[in-house]
Design a protein around this motif. Sequence first.
Motif: not given
Length: 1119
Positions: A423-429, A480-486, A488-494, A803-808
């Motif tokens: 199961p996957a939770t997606l956060h994007f900021s 050009r794309v900028s921002g953060d994606m997570y 399950n709480g971590r990035t997947i660079p691969d 935003e609080a979840e992304i900060t954590r």
Amino acid sequence: MIASLSLLLLSLVSAASDSYGSISSRSGVSPELLDLRGADVGFSQYTYNSTLLPPNRPRPPNCPPCFNCQLPAFNCGNAGECNPYDGQCRCEPGFGGQDCLTPLCGALSDGEERYPRPEGELCQCKDGWGGINCNVCKTDKACSAFRPKSGPNQEDDNGDEDEEDQMVCYKGGLAVQRNFQMCDVTNRKIIDTIPDNKPPQVTFSCTAGGPSSNASLPSSSYSPFSSLQGGLDILQEDNLGECNFQFWVDRIESFHCELSKCSWQSKDSFDSNQTNYNCEKIECSCIPGRFLCGEDGSVNIDDFLAEEVKGPGSFNCVSGKGCSFEEPAMNQLINDIFGDKSITLDCDSGECLHYTQVPGYTRPERPDNSVWVALSAALAALIFVLACLLLWYLGRTHRHPEGFGGVKLPEDEAAKLMADHVPATLHFSNISYDLPSSKRVLSHITGTVRPGELLAIMGASGAGKSTLLDILARKAKSGRVSGDMYVNGRTIPDEATFRRVVGYVDQEDTLLSTLTVYEAVLYSALLRLPRDMSYQAKVFRTLETMNELGILGIKDSRIGESGKRSISGGEKRRVSIACELVTGPSILFLDEPTSGLDSYNAYNVISSLSSLAKQFNRTVIFTIHQPQSNIVALFDRLLLLAKGQLVYSGESERAQQHFEKLGYECPKGFNIADYLIDVTVEASGEHRNGDGQNGKTKLNGNGISTGARSTDDVENGFGTSSSTQREITSDNTSSDEDGGEGGVLSEIKSKASKLLGAFTTTTSSILPGSGSTTPKEHISPIPEKLASLVLASRASDDSKIVEAEITRIQQGQSPDGANAIGITERDIDEETRLLKGFQKASLWTQFRLLSGRAFKNLYRNPLLMATHYAVAIVVALVCGFFFYHVTNDIPGFQNRLGLFLFILSLFGFSCLSSLGIFANERMLFMRERANGYYAPITYFLSKILFDIIPLRVIPPFILGSIVYGLAGLNAEVSAFWKFIMTLVLFNLTASSIVLFLSVAVADLGVANLLGSLVMLYNLLFAGLLMNYDRVPDGLKWMQTLSFFHAGYEALLVNELRYLQLIERKFGLDIQVPSATILSSFGFHAQAFWWPDTALLGIVFAVFTVASYLVLELFVKERR
């Protein structure tokens, strides 16, 4: 006279006996005969006896004019002809000088280049030639010089052994065109009579068909092709010829005879061969001052030869017994003086002939190809019928049992499927996107979605919905794309790992129309599910997914295409979803899944997605445009965009309450989705000016309707600020959340002018594959109302939670606030192992599956293939009708040229049909490649294989097997298979070039034009329309690289290299080797394997590899 001559010869004989002894002291065979018979003889040891050299006649004081054979004082010897125009002699081959009495050296094949024998020396003949005057051939190789020249540019390699074997040195003694014989006199008494052991010798030659002199050629120029009559006709006695007889003593000619009205024949038995020459008339002449002709007061038989020797004469040879020359007067003289019946001889003969002219050679009859033609035509027809039956059988849609058809998933496989799901939770900021032109499309988009939820991305047209979806799915973007994606709480660079946990369904369905629903989903499962998963489990997973989406009942229906009866649009959309869902993605992205569907099918699609998310704990994100109210009720979360700005991100149920607080109250009976779209459009300043006609109301932000828009509500630009996102969050947090609607709205508006700079603030995190961020000065200003909505979204409870979840997450904690070590979700190490642990199908499995899919696509749409086969058969029959049994003459040569060029043109231009094979699947390939279905190399090889075998190998084989026998081409097995091989290789080469154009040029019209130009260019340099020798030297490479020229030359060389053309004109059979005409066209007889066949293979390989490289490097999805 004979009696007095006998007394003189008797005195000569007695003197010789006393002086030189018996015959035993002589050598048995002359050096000339030993040389002709292969012995190693050095002529340098033999020199003339100076006393026997022709004496120089003293020049009288009153000398006559220069040599002129028209004057009585001068004659032409050895059957030389006196030219009445210049008074010069035209000599027979082997004789020269003004009076034709000087032997010529070198070789008979040298023609006018021969040189006279030096005084006091013997002739040094060239290799393969012998005799006193080098007229007698010894080897077949010597006769190769008579082979017709192939042209000034013909390479030396045309003189190889195969070509030389066509010319032979015939030693049978029977004159076919012009025969030359070198003989030793074997009468013992004659040998003993001649003083100083000087050998008596005879040369004898005959010419068939009368005089061979020709006004266009000097008579000394000899060619075995000078006589155009058939070689065997000379055996008939009514075809009279001429012969020449020379008697030599110590290699000095004494007298000569011209024999006319001659005929000859050959009689063969089991143990011997006999040749007989019979001539009605003989005229003999002495050479003054020579032996027997008055030399130093010796016997002079001049009068005897002129008055007594009249004929008839004969020259007879029997193998193993020697030869004899007979004439009544000579026989009487020989009998009276020497006791022999005639002059006996030991002879060797030699005549250069084409092997077909050798006596006893019978030209083979033209082979009867009727049976072979019938078998080849029957074979081609059988192949065609079997192919049609096979296509009909394979093209039937296989009916599967109803439901799951008894397919059961093993318990261990079922447990594994559920255990392996992540199961996957997606956060994007702060997701932002800028085009290459620096225009900003998205600005600071933040949100989240959890397993079991549906996130709907809404907005007016051009708001950036699809762009945001592509960025979240990590599709390749041109900007050009900028921002953060997570996840399950971590990035997947691969990228490969991320691609395994997501699925993406495009707005437009790209499916193979010939596949059934079941096959389309099954191929996706077989290609993308783990390779260690059993086939039974993949089939069960396919049926299960189809059942989840409600398409199990149509699993055996063809997908179809536009304009043809097929499944409905909603069903097709669910098939596209099933192709992604079958892999069990943790996150499923869909771009406007309801686009083009009616309300009922649209609801069914979204309902299926909702059930999928909740029952199987999937995360579903999709874009949608103005959904109906029952669809909106299925949303779990809503993300609303306007001009690339985030207007709302949170729970769908709280959206209406959020906007009511801002003064945008949805009227009763309105669809909330439609109302929100209207709000964003008006806030963006994109609505039409008007007074609210047709019942449309304008919203002022306070829920109050106005008839006209206030002139004060204009789009104003906002300055930039150095405030950061953290400052916005803190200010929004300190606002009075419990205040009334007016308080909240007033506070937001009061802060708008101060805080709008936050919308141009950039972040330091950049998504994979993105470039640098856009400078602030390139960001377009936004209207004040839209700025207010954006600020209100950031001040909402949902936004603050996200935003609080992304900060954590950024602080290394879990999104819900628990420590990363003690989280309740699956351990991160275990999740990483599951994400990366499985491997998809191997390259071989991919190739096998894609080949099967390509073959199904081919035989279920057999029109193209059947047309190729039908055209091959029809064209073969038409060509066989017009070119039936081409003849071995000049018109037949021309027909062969036309036939081969027509066949090559047919296959070359028919290959243009390959342009659509890849062009029709270009979009399908790019999307399947982007979604990780397979590696490009396996797709490319499968397309090559199932385009080559059915369309590029079988048609030329069918056409070639039919037309080869009907046209009566070279009836050799090796030549037939070379013909088929050349056609197939040419077809492959042409199709590889067309495939390259299809892959490299996306526009089908442009590719078609370029393909036609390429074919016309190669056709121009094929070799028939333009002579190679006339092409400028700097441009000859253009013809060398023409694959049309390579294929055309290979076919011509294979057919015509050894063909002898016989053209009957004016009662004569003119024989011309085809190689001679080929060379005049600029073709090379040795070019079949190199460079022709090699060039075809090289061009095929180069363009095939180039097509793959273009496919691998440039044919990618760019959004």
